[in-house]
Design a protein around this motif. Structure first.
Motif, PDB file in Angstrom:
ATOM      1  N   HIS A   2      58.473  82.896  27.174  1.00  0.00           N
ATOM      2  CA  HIS A   2      59.661  82.045  27.235  1.00  0.00           C
ATOM      3  C   HIS A   2      60.675  82.554  28.269  1.00  0.00           C
ATOM      4  CE1 HIS A   2      58.742  79.047  24.255  1.00  0.00           C
ATOM      5  NE2 HIS A   2      58.325  79.978  23.422  1.00  0.00           N
ATOM      6  N   LEU A   3      60.793  83.865  28.424  1.00  0.00           N
ATOM      7  CA  LEU A   3      61.680  84.384  29.464  1.00  0.00           C
ATOM      8  C   LEU A   3      61.186  83.936  30.842  1.00  0.00           C
ATOM      9  CD1 LEU A   3      62.562  88.036  28.377  1.00  0.00           C
ATOM     10  CD2 LEU A   3      63.904  85.960  28.077  1.00  0.00           C
ATOM     11  N   PHE A   4      59.876  83.977  31.032  1.00  0.00           N
ATOM     12  CA  PHE A   4      59.305  83.541  32.306  1.00  0.00           C
ATOM     13  C   PHE A   4      59.532  82.045  32.508  1.00  0.00           C
ATOM     14  CE2 PHE A   4      55.791  82.716  35.316  1.00  0.00           C
ATOM     15  CZ  PHE A   4      56.104  83.676  36.256  1.00  0.00           C
ATOM     16  N   ARG A   5      59.326  81.271  31.453  1.00  0.00           N
ATOM     17  CA  ARG A   5      59.533  79.828  31.526  1.00  0.00           C
ATOM     18  C   ARG A   5      60.977  79.490  31.888  1.00  0.00           C
ATOM     19  NH1 ARG A   5      61.895  76.596  28.109  1.00  0.00           N
ATOM     20  NH2 ARG A   5      61.870  78.116  26.404  1.00  0.00           N
ATOM     21  N   VAL A   6      61.922  80.140  31.215  1.00  0.00           N
ATOM     22  CA  VAL A   6      63.342  79.867  31.463  1.00  0.00           C
ATOM     23  C   VAL A   6      63.738  80.310  32.872  1.00  0.00           C
ATOM     24  CG1 VAL A   6      65.706  80.407  30.748  1.00  0.00           C
ATOM     25  CG2 VAL A   6      63.963  79.937  29.025  1.00  0.00           C
ATOM     26  N   SER A   7      63.188  81.431  33.325  1.00  0.00           N
ATOM     27  CA  SER A   7      63.484  81.914  34.679  1.00  0.00           C
ATOM     28  C   SER A   7      63.009  80.911  35.730  1.00  0.00           C
ATOM     29  CB  SER A   7      62.823  83.270  34.923  1.00  0.00           C
ATOM     30  OG  SER A   7      63.329  84.246  34.044  1.00  0.00           O
ATOM     31  N   LEU A   8      61.778  80.412  35.556  1.00  0.00           N
ATOM     32  CA  LEU A   8      61.254  79.444  36.516  1.00  0.00           C
ATOM     33  C   LEU A   8      62.016  78.123  36.457  1.00  0.00           C
ATOM     34  CD1 LEU A   8      57.381  79.980  36.333  1.00  0.00           C
ATOM     35  CD2 LEU A   8      59.007  80.824  38.022  1.00  0.00           C
TER      36      LEU A   8
END
Length: 196
Positions: free
Chosen positions: A184-190
């Motif tokens: 989810h951190l990766f998703r939100v960052s992208l």
């Protein structure tokens, strides 16, 4: 100083103890997530016509005595002051995979916003209320809001980081599973990269 405690559907005595201590308590009837709690706090704070909003976790990982030090770094052209566990010379009290994960996402976000930041998941922050007002309607993550909020504010404002102590929580435990958390951190960052 106005203190709000957002009780996000807790099952302990958070609300009662906070009320006894003189805080203004707002209770969510069910657990909605940290992002939802922060949005509730922001809405209330902005209705009070204040200049700064300080956020910190309620599990005693953040030392309230550091608030004056953080406020000293808030200037007119700074939109957010972040309490960073990775600035300064002090020990890091977290598992190594978590430390390296946070450093990875901090590196990623720094590249996206083109501004250096070392601790994107720290929720010990001071915000310029006017900057929060500009982006509040755009914040929709209920759980993984820290990066989303930082990305929105960083687009039009400066960031300042100050060292804070990394304390162990004295109660409660994280409900975020390791792989789900990093996904989810990766998703939100992208998703946030679309802002820039």
């Amino acid at each position: 100083l106005k203190i709000y405690v957002i009780d996000d559907g807790s099952t302990d005595h958070t609300a009662e103890n906070a009320l006894k201590s003189g805080a203004r308590v707002i209770r969510h009837p069910i657990n909605l997530g940290g992002g939802a709690a922060i949005r509730t706090a922001f809405i209330l704070a902005l209705s009070e016509n204040i200049d700064y909003i300080v956020t910190l976790d309620a599990d005693c990982q953040h030392d309230p005595n550091e608030i004056p030090i953080m406020i000293d770094h808030m200037t007119e052209n700074v939109g957010i002051v972040i309490g960073s566990r990775f600035v300064g010379n002090h020990s890091i009290n977290m598992r190594s995979y978590r430390e390296y994960g946070i450093k990875f996402f901090s590196y990623l976000v720094s590249k996206i916003i083109r501004k250096p930041v070392t601790d994107v998941t720290s929720c010990y922050r001071i915000y310029q209320a006017r900057e929060v007002k500009k982006v509040l309607a755009k914040i929709n993550e209920n759980q993984y809001y820290a990066i989303e909020l930082l990305l929105h504010i960083a687009k039009n404002s400066n960031i300042k980081e100050v060292p804070i102590k990394d304390l162990n929580r004295i109660a409660g435990k994280s409900k975020k599973g390791l792989f789900r958390y990093f996904y989810h951190l990766f998703r939100v960052s992208l998703k946030g990269s679309m802002i820039f």
